[in-house]
Design a protein around this motif. Structure first.
Motif, PDB file in Angstrom:
ATOM      1  N   GLU A  32      -2.140  -5.328   5.223  1.00  0.00           N
ATOM      2  CA  GLU A  32      -1.337  -6.483   4.809  1.00  0.00           C
ATOM      3  C   GLU A  32       0.016  -6.445   5.509  1.00  0.00           C
ATOM      4  O   GLU A  32       0.721  -5.438   5.477  1.00  0.00           O
ATOM      5  N   GLN A  33       0.399  -7.584   6.140  1.00  0.00           N
ATOM      6  CA  GLN A  33       1.642  -7.622   6.896  1.00  0.00           C
ATOM      7  C   GLN A  33       2.883  -7.687   5.993  1.00  0.00           C
ATOM      8  O   GLN A  33       3.976  -7.302   6.410  1.00  0.00           O
ATOM      9  N   ALA A  34       2.738  -8.142   4.747  1.00  0.00           N
ATOM     10  CA  ALA A  34       3.875  -8.264   3.846  1.00  0.00           C
ATOM     11  C   ALA A  34       4.045  -6.997   2.997  1.00  0.00           C
ATOM     12  O   ALA A  34       3.278  -6.046   3.129  1.00  0.00           O
ATOM     13  N   LYS A  35       5.030  -7.009   2.117  1.00  0.00           N
ATOM     14  CA  LYS A  35       5.250  -5.858   1.242  1.00  0.00           C
ATOM     15  C   LYS A  35       4.642  -6.053  -0.138  1.00  0.00           C
ATOM     16  O   LYS A  35       4.724  -5.169  -0.984  1.00  0.00           O
ATOM     17  N   GLU A 238      -5.705  -4.302  -6.689  1.00  0.00           N
ATOM     18  CA  GLU A 238      -5.141  -3.166  -5.961  1.00  0.00           C
ATOM     19  C   GLU A 238      -5.388  -1.870  -6.738  1.00  0.00           C
ATOM     20  O   GLU A 238      -5.803  -0.849  -6.157  1.00  0.00           O
ATOM     21  N   LEU A 239      -5.142  -1.882  -8.046  1.00  0.00           N
ATOM     22  CA  LEU A 239      -5.379  -0.701  -8.876  1.00  0.00           C
ATOM     23  C   LEU A 239      -6.847  -0.304  -8.850  1.00  0.00           C
ATOM     24  O   LEU A 239      -7.182   0.882  -8.760  1.00  0.00           O
ATOM     25  N   TYR A 240      -7.724  -1.295  -8.915  1.00  0.00           N
ATOM     26  CA  TYR A 240      -9.159  -1.015  -8.868  1.00  0.00           C
ATOM     27  C   TYR A 240      -9.524  -0.329  -7.551  1.00  0.00           C
ATOM     28  O   TYR A 240     -10.274   0.660  -7.539  1.00  0.00           O
ATOM     29  N   LEU A 241      -8.984  -0.828  -6.432  1.00  0.00           N
ATOM     30  CA  LEU A 241      -9.274  -0.233  -5.129  1.00  0.00           C
ATOM     31  C   LEU A 241      -8.786   1.219  -5.066  1.00  0.00           C
ATOM     32  O   LEU A 241      -9.497   2.099  -4.575  1.00  0.00           O
ATOM     33  N   THR A 247      -7.631   1.671  -0.411  1.00  0.00           N
ATOM     34  CA  THR A 247      -6.193   1.436  -0.442  1.00  0.00           C
ATOM     35  C   THR A 247      -5.808   0.125   0.232  1.00  0.00           C
ATOM     36  O   THR A 247      -6.590  -0.463   0.986  1.00  0.00           O
ATOM     37  N   ILE A 248      -4.570  -0.321  -0.055  1.00  0.00           N
ATOM     38  CA  ILE A 248      -3.935  -1.413   0.680  1.00  0.00           C
ATOM     39  C   ILE A 248      -2.742  -0.820   1.422  1.00  0.00           C
ATOM     40  O   ILE A 248      -1.907  -0.141   0.820  1.00  0.00           O
ATOM     41  N   LEU A 249      -2.676  -1.051   2.716  1.00  0.00           N
ATOM     42  CA  LEU A 249      -1.578  -0.551   3.536  1.00  0.00           C
ATOM     43  C   LEU A 249      -0.641  -1.715   3.851  1.00  0.00           C
ATOM     44  O   LEU A 249      -1.022  -2.664   4.554  1.00  0.00           O
ATOM     45  N   TYR A 250       0.588  -1.657   3.323  1.00  0.00           N
ATOM     46  CA  TYR A 250       1.550  -2.739   3.498  1.00  0.00           C
ATOM     47  C   TYR A 250       2.354  -2.556   4.778  1.00  0.00           C
ATOM     48  O   TYR A 250       2.385  -1.483   5.369  1.00  0.00           O
ATOM     49  N   ARG A 251       3.029  -3.641   5.185  1.00  0.00           N
ATOM     50  CA  ARG A 251       3.817  -3.665   6.422  1.00  0.00           C
ATOM     51  C   ARG A 251       2.946  -3.318   7.629  1.00  0.00           C
ATOM     52  O   ARG A 251       3.424  -2.715   8.587  1.00  0.00           O
ATOM     53  N   SER A 267      -5.763  -2.874  15.694  1.00  0.00           N
ATOM     54  CA  SER A 267      -4.462  -2.429  16.168  1.00  0.00           C
ATOM     55  C   SER A 267      -3.350  -3.074  15.353  1.00  0.00           C
ATOM     56  O   SER A 267      -3.323  -4.300  15.170  1.00  0.00           O
ATOM     57  N   CYS A 268      -2.423  -2.240  14.857  1.00  0.00           N
ATOM     58  CA  CYS A 268      -1.250  -2.702  14.114  1.00  0.00           C
ATOM     59  C   CYS A 268      -0.003  -2.136  14.789  1.00  0.00           C
ATOM     60  O   CYS A 268       0.485  -1.070  14.389  1.00  0.00           O
ATOM     61  N   MET A 269       0.473  -2.805  15.797  1.00  0.00           N
ATOM     62  CA  MET A 269       1.639  -2.330  16.537  1.00  0.00           C
ATOM     63  C   MET A 269       1.416  -0.882  16.994  1.00  0.00           C
ATOM     64  O   MET A 269       0.636  -0.633  17.882  1.00  0.00           O
ATOM     65  N   ALA A 270       2.070   0.096  16.329  1.00  0.00           N
ATOM     66  CA  ALA A 270       1.975   1.495  16.781  1.00  0.00           C
ATOM     67  C   ALA A 270       0.753   2.216  16.236  1.00  0.00           C
ATOM     68  O   ALA A 270       0.379   3.285  16.738  1.00  0.00           O
TER      69      ALA A 270
END
Length: 484
Positions: A32-35, A238-241, A247-251, A267-270
């Motif tokens: 996820e790109q947001a926070k 999110e809690l269920y995952l 997991t959910i990876l933010y930013r 690919s996510c930037m770096a």
């Protein structure tokens, strides 16, 4: 890092698919790109208040509906308050129309405001169609078809009530109003057009009967408020995952999806992640930009819609004092003269629940206001204060707020939506329904017939939390059926 399935975006379609696949034991990562999770159905914090990002209404918990299916399969619990009255509509002649939850009460209200002619048979027909649509939606999870196995599965699941729906795909809502003698009732046709914009993103000349009848009847199913805001939906998934080891990876802003001999590289930037399968939960326009595969891009091209066929939004976030006396949370306000700068003829207002103490202070409430911006790539809002003032003046005139009670106000144009959500053109609400695109011609869940899939509000069945939930169910179902 290696996963079984990577999902792009944490909109409710993605989270639905992720939860169902995690329930089957697969290792899931949502990027996820947001926070915050939730995409266009989330909540954000500003100056101590919690405002809705986009969606504010929740349906789908009745029998034979997608959200009910998701919760039954996973056991997820949601922090919900049921609404006794789903909505009120403020018409151009200053009448206030109450969208009652009970069909009989609603028909009486429609007859009171629009006249008795044609109302009862029209609404009984629409309600019957909407029940059949939702029942069929979970019976036909291979729809739309993209291989022989889909067709075979569909044939095995055919029921008589499904066949009776087919003619509705070839009729528009304009045809249906004509059938019941309602096309010459301007107050009613204006009402239908603005109501269709909420859930079908288009007007009665374009929306087919199946989608239109279902869209018009969403207030006749259980309508709910999420305590703490819509982010409560995403947080529950999110809690269920997390509990399932995923997991959910933010930013994590994805910029490329590259097919490999064994799975996919995301690919996510770096950072780079690998997975056996990938599901894009972002719009088809954005998915097209991410996929580094010519064949996938060629397959997607016919399904992409340009800005002139899409809607953006102008939104306002307001915190109020002394607003506890307003009992109905959701309102549509008609503006027959059109709003300045954009010409929209209605806007939608959602108040926070007076019992919800988590989104504002004691004696305060927050509200979300939104209206459509057609062709958002070209319609520039140079001075949004004019639009803000027109909306506040209209609401004050209707007794919906007192400007002296405004504690905080902010507004956003489609440009802000591009920044927040990264969606092409700042598109909101999903792909609009068009009469020349039949349900079976909408993009199905498969992207490359290898291991890439798609869900969200720009594929079948389209708009709304309940619609994107169904798209996530279909994507998960097809992935599991194709490979397990």
């Amino acid at each position: 890092m290696q996963f079984d399935v990577i999902l792009i975006g944490s909109g409710f379609g993605s989270l639905t698919a992720a939860a169902l696949l995690a329930q089957k034991g697969l290792k899931i990562a949502v990027l996820e790109q947001a926070k915050y999770p939730g995409g266009c159905a989330s909540t954000y914090k500003r100056k101590g208040y919690w405002f809705e990002t986009g969606a504010t209404t929740l349906v789908g918990l009745d029998e034979h509906m997608p959200l009910r299916h998701l919760l039954d399969v996973t056991g997820i619990k949601l922090p919900l308050l049921k609404l006794e009255t789903p909505m009120q509509v403020h018409l151009p002649d200053r009448q206030v129309l109450t969208r009652h939850a009970d069909l009989e009460d609603w028909i009486k209200e429609a007859e009171r405001v629009f006249g008795a002619k044609g109302q009862r048979p029209f609404w009984e027909h629409c309600y019957r169609v909407s029940q059949q649509v939702w029942r069929t939606s979970l019976e036909q999870l291979s729809f739309p078809f993209s291989n022989v196995q889909d067709l075979w599965q569909a044939i095995r699941q055919v029921r008589p009530h499904q066949l009776s729906m087919l003619p509705g795909a070839f009729r528009t809502m304009e045809d249906l109003l004509r059938r019941y003698g309602l096309l010459d009732n301007k107050l009613f046709t204006d009402f239908v057009n603005e109501q269709l914009l909420i859930t079908a993103q288009n007007h009665l000349v374009e929306v087919n009967e199946l989608f239109g009848a279902t869209a018009l009847c969403y207030t006749l199913f259980g309508n709910y408020y999420v305590e703490g805001g819509m982010i409560g939906l995403a947080r529950a998934l999110e809690l269920y995952l997390h509990n399932q080891g995923s997991t959910i990876l933010y930013r994590h802003h994805v910029n490329k999806i590259i097919p490999k001999d064994e799975g996919y590289e995301v690919s996510c930037m770096a950072d780079t992640y690998r997975s056996r399968f990938v599901i894009s939960g972002i719009t088809l326009n954005d998915t097209f930009q991410l996929f580094q595969d010519k064949k996938v891009r060629q397959r997607l091209k016919p399904y992409l819609l340009p800005s002139e066929k899409l809607n953006g939004a102008f939104t306002m976030a307001i915190a109020l004092r002394n607003a506890s006396a307003i009992p109905v949370l959701h309102h549509q306000v008609h503006v027959s003269e059109g709003l300045p700068l954009i010409g929209s003829q209605s806007f939608f207002v959602s108040y926070s629940h007076p019992a919800d103490k988590g989104r504002a202070g004691e004696g305060e409430r927050v509200m979300a206001i939104s209206t459509h911006v057609p062709n958002p790539a070209t319609l520039r809002i140079e001075d949004k204060r004019k639009l803000q003032e027109a909306i506040i003046t209209k609401m004050e005139d209707l007794g919906m707020l007192n400007r002296a009670d405004i504690l905080y106000l902010d507004s956003a144009t489609p440009g802000a939506w591009i920044f927040w959500t990264q969606r092409a053109y700042g598109m909101v609400g999903g792909y609009p329904q068009y009469r020349d695109i039949k349900p079976w011609q909408m993009k199905d869940a498969r992207l490359d017939h290898r291991g890439a899939y798609v869900c969200g509000d720009s594929v079948y069945p389209g708009q709304g939390i309940v619609g994107v939930c169904l798209s996530g169910i279909i994507a998960a179902n097809k992935l599991l059926r194709d490979h397990f």
